[in-house]
Scaffold this active site. Sequence first.
Site, mmCIF file in Angstrom:
data_model
loop_
_atom_site.group_PDB
_atom_site.id
_atom_site.type_symbol
_atom_site.label_atom_id
_atom_site.label_comp_id
_atom_site.label_asym_id
_atom_site.label_seq_id
_atom_site.Cartn_x
_atom_site.Cartn_y
_atom_site.Cartn_z
ATOM 1 C CB SER A 110 -0.942 0.010 1.210
ATOM 2 O OG SER A 110 -0.209 0.013 2.415
ATOM 3 C CE LYS A 123 -3.127 1.283 5.078
ATOM 4 N NZ LYS A 123 -3.005 0.822 3.689
#
Length: 811
Positions: A696, A739
């Site tokens: 990611s 996140k």
Amino acid sequence: MNPANKKEKRTVPVVAIRGSVIFPRTDSLLSFGRPKSLAAINSAFQEDKVIAIFTQRDAKIHNPTENDLYKIGTIATIAQMMSTEGEIHALVRGQARIRLEEVISKEPFLLGKVSEIDERQGDSIEAKALSKKLSELFKKAINLGKSAEIMTVMRLVSGKVGPGELVDQVASLLEIKVSEKQKLLETISVKARIKKVLEYLAHETNILDVEKTISSKTQKRFEDQMRKAMLREKKRTIEEELGEEGGLEADEVKEYKMKIKKARMPKEVKERAQKELKRLSQLSPHNPEGGYIRNYLDWFVEMPWSKTSPDNTSIKKAGKILEADHFGLKKPKERILEYLAVMKVKKSAEKKNKKKKSEDVAENQPTILCFIGPPGVGKTSIGKSIAKALGRKFVRVSLGGIRDEAEIRGHRRTYVGALPGRIIQGIKNAGTKNPIFMLDEIDKIGVDFRGDPSSALLEALDPEQNREFSDHYLEVPFDLSEVMFICTGNVLETIPPALRDRMEVITFPGYTQDEKYNIGRSFLWSKQLRLHGLTEKNISIDERALNEMINRYTREAGVRNLERSMATVCRKIARLVAEKKKTPKKIGVKDIRKFLGPQKFSSLIAEKKNEVGMSTGLAVTATGGEILFIEVALMPGKGKLTLTGQLGDVMKESAKAGFTWTKAHYLNLGLSEDFANGIDVHIHVPEGAVKKDGPSAGVAMGIALVSALTGIPVKRTVGMTGEVTLRGRVLEIGGVKEKVIAAHRAGLKTIILPKDNKKDLEDIPEKTVKDIKFVFVKEFEEVLEVAMTKWPVVTGVKNKTPLRPSILIAN
């Protein structure tokens, strides 16, 4: 010695002895084996049978000289002598104390001049009184078991021997060191010698008295045991003749039978218990195996084979309890209430249809829940709330660091100190067969040569198998199908796939700042005040002060450090109260800084500028979401790509893919065709001590590369996450909620996400969504437009003026 106390010197053979002292007027049997000793004994025996005996100072010396001998010894006569192979055994009779004046010959044996020493004060009244006391004490010692020859004892207690002879005879029988006996030999005064011997003999008599007391008690206990054993055997015989049950005491047998009956065991288990009781009844009371069988039966009768907690499930009540105990955690609460609802509906249906429990496992499959999330988010505490809501017992077992399979399944009964495993122990301690059973830290189970505990858990956590869970100690099946198992862990990756497949995973995300504020205000502050003896009436905390504590003194996914900070503040206030000093009624920001010291954390981005070659990525760790800085540096070289920061293989591949995309699109970025030939690229992710991996970070790495190559800064308020392919497509990633919460906590204003992750916004709190601008992208070029301070693309979606990178100008 005074010369007046010495007689004329005479020359006699000298013999050195080890480990013993010869006293005058005593008979001793000595063995001689050294050449000089043999020669001296033979010479003396052939002449007048007189020999001088001196004790060695050091028994280890094999061939002693004059300096190795004590100066005071005993002159003795050889009464009898017998020779064997290499040795002489002689009966010697001590005559008088002597002093070794000098050795006149050393070969073939020691020949020395000695002088006899007269004793003093042997006939005084005081010496006779002391002698009488010594005789009585010696008689007492003999009665207590002191060993001595019968003839010697009769002579000494008869009262016909003088004080000098009596004290020498008793001294020779004392169990003391050789050096102490030598001091008694060297004591010329009879009175002083008797006093010393009395001290030694009194000490020895006390020891003998204690030993006799212990022996008599031991003997009495042994006799009592023998008497009881004999009476038991007689009782056994009488009971057998009368046809009554014999062996173990009838009361104990009846007690075990009653307990077995009350336990309402399954048929198979009851037969096993009765078989073990029969074995116990046939054993001797002194057989050590009886203790093991009793312990085994105790576990059988104390297990809750049929005892359950009543299921008075109320969905509304359960919901209120969960809301009162925990703030937020919407999804976990919904799943728990769904589980309770299924239980209630199913129970109602069974009552309506008047059906018994089906033997089909599929109809009563229990749910194994697994709570995964960072530390301090309430995984363990919500398990207690579930038990409270259901009205069941709560059992918690920590699996962290367990490496032995026997910790789960128990030890075989053949081992000394064997016990059941932790699951059976927990069920017994709960007292019911349907508790809420929490297996804490399931992701931290270890494996070594003693077995794999996670494999042992497969049976317990498998609805298809746990109806007949087998523990190595009990050796009978136990039904775990009514137990509600809840597992907790920080990461899912370390849980073995086979074990993970048996559980329904519920993810606990980190708390947002708003959630932390509400938890701190509603739960933690009042708890800490109560623990520190303070009240909310006298002391309160300001909203700004609580936010200061959250933002500047803690940075975590949970609330544990927040609670510790509150505890620190409460301790400081409690001290002020104890010292009768002025305390603030309402704690403000200044008070927080005074009590907690300098700020531990500053804003991660507030003071930073837009920088070239640096981007902000987003990541998920075991402790929740984190922001990740990506740094890129260029230097003269040959096109080499260096990656540092303890990156995993997947993350390294993401960096290489981003570098390859940059090379492939050099025209769009305004770079020369051979731009990579004259430079080396170094990509670094700070905090190198922490391992990092995952795809990611591809978007953040690519942006940092483009920024470094074009010389255009990256916006400091933009965070990004997503996987990049070689064609520039931005792919979906996981952990969006964690996140986004980390980005919000760090103060980021814009977040770039893959377009396929738009659905994940539903899980994010509304306040967080309002505070942050979300940009969803499909292509990497779209990221450039949002993240860069200027538009670097020459030919793209928008018509912008091409920007030449600083590296081309340098070339």
